[in-house]
Design a protein around this motif. Structure first.
Motif, PDB file in Angstrom:
ATOM      1  N   THR A  17      -4.623  15.811   9.555  1.00  0.00           N
ATOM      2  CA  THR A  17      -3.676  16.877   9.231  1.00  0.00           C
ATOM      3  C   THR A  17      -3.934  17.327   7.793  1.00  0.00           C
ATOM      4  O   THR A  17      -4.623  16.634   7.018  1.00  0.00           O
ATOM      5  CB  THR A  17      -2.246  16.364   9.337  1.00  0.00           C
ATOM      6  N   PRO A  18      -3.398  18.456   7.393  1.00  0.00           N
ATOM      7  CA  PRO A  18      -3.540  18.859   5.993  1.00  0.00           C
ATOM      8  C   PRO A  18      -3.032  17.795   5.020  1.00  0.00           C
ATOM      9  O   PRO A  18      -3.624  17.588   3.951  1.00  0.00           O
ATOM     10  CB  PRO A  18      -2.721  20.144   5.907  1.00  0.00           C
ATOM     11  N   GLU A  19      -1.969  17.106   5.391  1.00  0.00           N
ATOM     12  CA  GLU A  19      -1.417  16.079   4.514  1.00  0.00           C
ATOM     13  C   GLU A  19      -2.355  14.872   4.427  1.00  0.00           C
ATOM     14  O   GLU A  19      -2.540  14.290   3.349  1.00  0.00           O
ATOM     15  CB  GLU A  19      -0.044  15.640   5.028  1.00  0.00           C
ATOM     16  N   GLN A  20      -2.958  14.488   5.541  1.00  0.00           N
ATOM     17  CA  GLN A  20      -3.910  13.388   5.515  1.00  0.00           C
ATOM     18  C   GLN A  20      -5.165  13.761   4.723  1.00  0.00           C
ATOM     19  O   GLN A  20      -5.697  12.946   3.969  1.00  0.00           O
ATOM     20  CB  GLN A  20      -4.272  13.000   6.946  1.00  0.00           C
ATOM     21  N   SER A  21      -5.624  14.981   4.905  1.00  0.00           N
ATOM     22  CA  SER A  21      -6.778  15.445   4.131  1.00  0.00           C
ATOM     23  C   SER A  21      -6.476  15.404   2.644  1.00  0.00           C
ATOM     24  O   SER A  21      -7.316  14.985   1.835  1.00  0.00           O
ATOM     25  CB  SER A  21      -7.156  16.870   4.551  1.00  0.00           C
ATOM     26  N   ALA A  22      -5.275  15.828   2.271  1.00  0.00           N
ATOM     27  CA  ALA A  22      -4.892  15.831   0.856  1.00  0.00           C
ATOM     28  C   ALA A  22      -4.840  14.410   0.304  1.00  0.00           C
ATOM     29  O   ALA A  22      -5.218  14.164  -0.854  1.00  0.00           O
ATOM     30  CB  ALA A  22      -3.549  16.528   0.677  1.00  0.00           C
ATOM     31  N   GLU A  23      -4.378  13.467   1.118  1.00  0.00           N
ATOM     32  CA  GLU A  23      -4.331  12.082   0.651  1.00  0.00           C
ATOM     33  C   GLU A  23      -5.737  11.529   0.444  1.00  0.00           C
ATOM     34  O   GLU A  23      -6.014  10.838  -0.559  1.00  0.00           O
ATOM     35  CB  GLU A  23      -3.575  11.211   1.647  1.00  0.00           C
ATOM     36  N   MET A  24      -6.657  11.818   1.348  1.00  0.00           N
ATOM     37  CA  MET A  24      -8.033  11.339   1.172  1.00  0.00           C
ATOM     38  C   MET A  24      -8.694  11.986  -0.037  1.00  0.00           C
ATOM     39  O   MET A  24      -9.416  11.321  -0.788  1.00  0.00           O
ATOM     40  CB  MET A  24      -8.833  11.601   2.449  1.00  0.00           C
TER      41      MET A  24
ATOM     42  N   ASN B 157       0.850  -1.182   0.000  1.00  0.00           N
ATOM     43  CA  ASN B 157       0.000   0.000   0.000  1.00  0.00           C
ATOM     44  C   ASN B 157       0.891   1.239   0.000  1.00  0.00           C
ATOM     45  O   ASN B 157       1.662   1.458   0.935  1.00  0.00           O
ATOM     46  CB  ASN B 157      -0.909  -0.012   1.229  1.00  0.00           C
ATOM     47  N   LEU B 158       0.776   2.048  -1.041  1.00  0.00           N
ATOM     48  CA  LEU B 158       1.614   3.240  -1.173  1.00  0.00           C
ATOM     49  C   LEU B 158       0.968   4.487  -0.581  1.00  0.00           C
ATOM     50  O   LEU B 158       1.580   5.551  -0.585  1.00  0.00           O
ATOM     51  CB  LEU B 158       1.935   3.475  -2.656  1.00  0.00           C
ATOM     52  N   ALA B 159      -0.254   4.351  -0.084  1.00  0.00           N
ATOM     53  CA  ALA B 159      -0.922   5.473   0.598  1.00  0.00           C
ATOM     54  C   ALA B 159      -0.833   5.209   2.093  1.00  0.00           C
ATOM     55  O   ALA B 159      -1.557   4.371   2.639  1.00  0.00           O
ATOM     56  CB  ALA B 159      -2.376   5.578   0.152  1.00  0.00           C
ATOM     57  N   THR B 160       0.043   5.910   2.750  1.00  0.00           N
ATOM     58  CA  THR B 160       0.400   5.543   4.133  1.00  0.00           C
ATOM     59  C   THR B 160       0.174   6.658   5.149  1.00  0.00           C
ATOM     60  O   THR B 160       0.476   6.469   6.329  1.00  0.00           O
ATOM     61  CB  THR B 160       1.880   5.136   4.182  1.00  0.00           C
ATOM     62  N   LEU B 161      -0.350   7.786   4.730  1.00  0.00           N
ATOM     63  CA  LEU B 161      -0.454   8.908   5.666  1.00  0.00           C
ATOM     64  C   LEU B 161      -1.627   8.757   6.634  1.00  0.00           C
ATOM     65  O   LEU B 161      -1.560   9.247   7.762  1.00  0.00           O
ATOM     66  CB  LEU B 161      -0.596  10.222   4.887  1.00  0.00           C
TER      67      LEU B 161
END
Length: 512
Positions: free
Chosen positions: A294-301, A187-191
């Motif tokens: 976090t902003p980074e997690q939101s961006a990943e979703m 899994n390359l989506a890890t945030l």
């Protein structure tokens, strides 16, 4: 009768202007053609129109043909040959109430259904559904994928609506884990470090389309098309995406540069009523385990949501390609829609279950065999689907449906058949999972050509708990509640009259 008289008048008028030698045969041929074209049912030698209904789950108007950054070439191609409804709205932004509503042609209040756990037949045992109506009129009706909501209800799907058993209709989104031969790619989506059911909320693996539900849904739909091609059919294909988890195969994540996707504005609307919001538990987990991304997690979703959309679009493309290759497109009405919209962080919200535009507005594309196309600003509701399809296919429309036929709009995109559209939602959003199993409030919302107006009313006695008015001319993202602004008084009055006409304030929600 009026349609026949108009046709006959036009024929006779054209005859008198023509060559006298041609009058008799011309009258006969045109009158016969008129009878065939405007009669209540097709002639025996005219094949019935097929229906291909394609339903997405949790898709807001995030398609290329709606001006989105989403890469959706197959649905954009469908839009080129169909009518795109820019302002179509669901009747409740939750799977079961919405699907039950448009598949029965009745509003949630008519069905007395506002949650995911109650099957529509528990309170409406004899209601005739849209596919059931076609089945009763000689159509082969088939279901592939998620059409009726199922997982939380005692009855799974609605077998009586279909000519054969449903396929992959009974499952939960959280169990959509990749099936592959051999080792599972990483899994390359890890945030994001939490799950949606049994599956990571974000998952990016290099696997084939058929590893997930929707790839298998598309493959089965192609098979079913080949099976039913020799008979009039109503085929409903329900894709599970872009509903969470955000786990499309890697190649669809790779279509997007995360840094170039639209930036999230999480601002809460100023002056909004507290009841307008919810705790986003579907995506961020229920208390006390609620996540604060976090902003980074939101961006990943958000990246994952766009990947899911493109994954779903690719599966739609496979079905439409099969329809064309089998020679069925020329006699099939194709409808694409979503059960409701979605928030991916806007307004502080994740998921659905609000009355805001993000959740209420849905994509809807209707492509008919005559090739009429265009974009319409006409307001439409998903509850209009039932009478529209019966109208297009020459079937009698059942009495007591809550929607109206959109065929006048399909014939002329400048036309309009309604001035407003309605959406509603209870509070708590998932009230059936509370101790009382009853709402404390209901939000009733009306969308006019220019505004959205919402009233929040107490469940038991109908007391007005709060109101919101958003001016879409100046505030398309609904960030400023102007219900108390003197400048909006006239718009408020007009919207309130429309809302009260459909949902009278004198009748408490509990007693509608």
């Amino acid at each position: 009768m009026m349609r026949w008289v108009a046709a006959e008048y036009c024929v006779r008028r054209s005859v008198t202007l023509g060559d006298p030698a041609m009058r008799t045969p011309f009258v006969a041929s045109v009158l016969i053609a008129a009878v065939v074209s405007v009669g209540t049912s097709p002639a025996a030698d005219v094949p019935k129109r097929n229906v291909l209904l394609i339903v997405a789950d949790d898709l807001r108007t995030e398609l290329g043909c709606y001006g989105s950054a989403a890469q959706t070439p197959h649905l954009d191609a469908l839009a080129q040959r169909g009518v795109v409804f820019e302002r179509a709205y669901c009747q409740q932004a939750l799977c079961n109430p919405s699907r039950s509503s448009f598949l029965c042609g009745k509003r949630p209040d008519t069905l007395h259904l506002w949650n995911n756990g109650t099957h529509f037949r528990e309170k409406n045992p004899n209601v005739v559904t849209l596919p059931q109506h076609f089945k009763n009129h000689g159509y082969t009706t088939r279901c592939v994928g998620k059409i009726f909501h199922n997982w939380h209800t005692q009855e799974k799907g609605d077998r009586r609506s279909w000519s054969a058993d449903e396929f992959l209709h009974y499952a939960t989104h959280g169990s959509d884990q990749p099936r592959v031969t051999g080792a599972l790619p990483e899994n390359l989506a890890t945030l994001c470090d939490w799950n949606y059911g049994e599956t990571p909320i974000t998952e990016c693996r290099d696997v084939p389309d058929e590893a997930y539900f929707d790839g298998r849904v598309a493959a089965e739909a192609v098979k079913v098309l080949a099976e039913v091609k020799g008979e009039p059919f109503f085929l409903a294909v329900g894709f599970w995406k872009p509903h969470a988890p955000f786990n499309a195969p890697k190649k669809y994540w790779d279509l997007y540069d995360r840094a170039r996707l639209p930036q999230l504005d999480p601002a809460r609307p100023l002056g909004a009523v507290d009841l307008a919001f919810h705790d986003s538990r579907e995506i961020l987990l229920p208390p006390p385990n609620t996540r604060h991304p976090t902003p980074e997690q939101s961006a990943e979703m958000r990246h994952g949501y766009f990947a899911n959309i493109s994954f779903m679009d690719a599966q739609v493309g496979k079905v439409l390609s099969a329809l064309a290759s089998l020679g069925l497109a020329r006699n099939t009405v194709v409808v694409f829609l979503s059960d409701h919209g979605y928030h991916v962080g806007e307004h502080t919200l994740w998921g659905k279950t609000s009355c805001f535009e993000y959740d209420a507005r849905v994509p809807m594309i209707v492509a008919t065999p005559d090739g009429k196309s265009g974009t319409t600003q006409s307001l439409a509701e998903l509850v209009d689907l039932f009478p529209t399809l019966t109208d297009l296919c020459g079937l009698k429309t059942p009495d007591q449906l809550d929607g109206v036929s959109l065929v006048p709009v399909l014939n002329d995109v400048s036309k309009s058949v309604k001035e407003v559209a309605f959406t509603q939602h209870p509070r708590p959003a998932y009230y059936d999972r509370t101790e009382s199993k009853l709402p404390v409030a209901m939000g009733y919302s009306v969308r006019t050509a220019t505004h959205r107006y919402t009233e929040w009313r107490a469940w038991e006695d109908g007391t007005l708990l709060g109101a919101e008015l958003y001016d879409h001319a100046s505030d398309p993202y609904e960030l400023h509640n102007v219900a108390t602004s003197p400048a909006s008084a006239a718009a408020l009055l007009a919207a309130r009259r429309a809302l009260h006409g459909e949902f009278p304030p004198g009748t408490p929600p509990a007693h509608r």
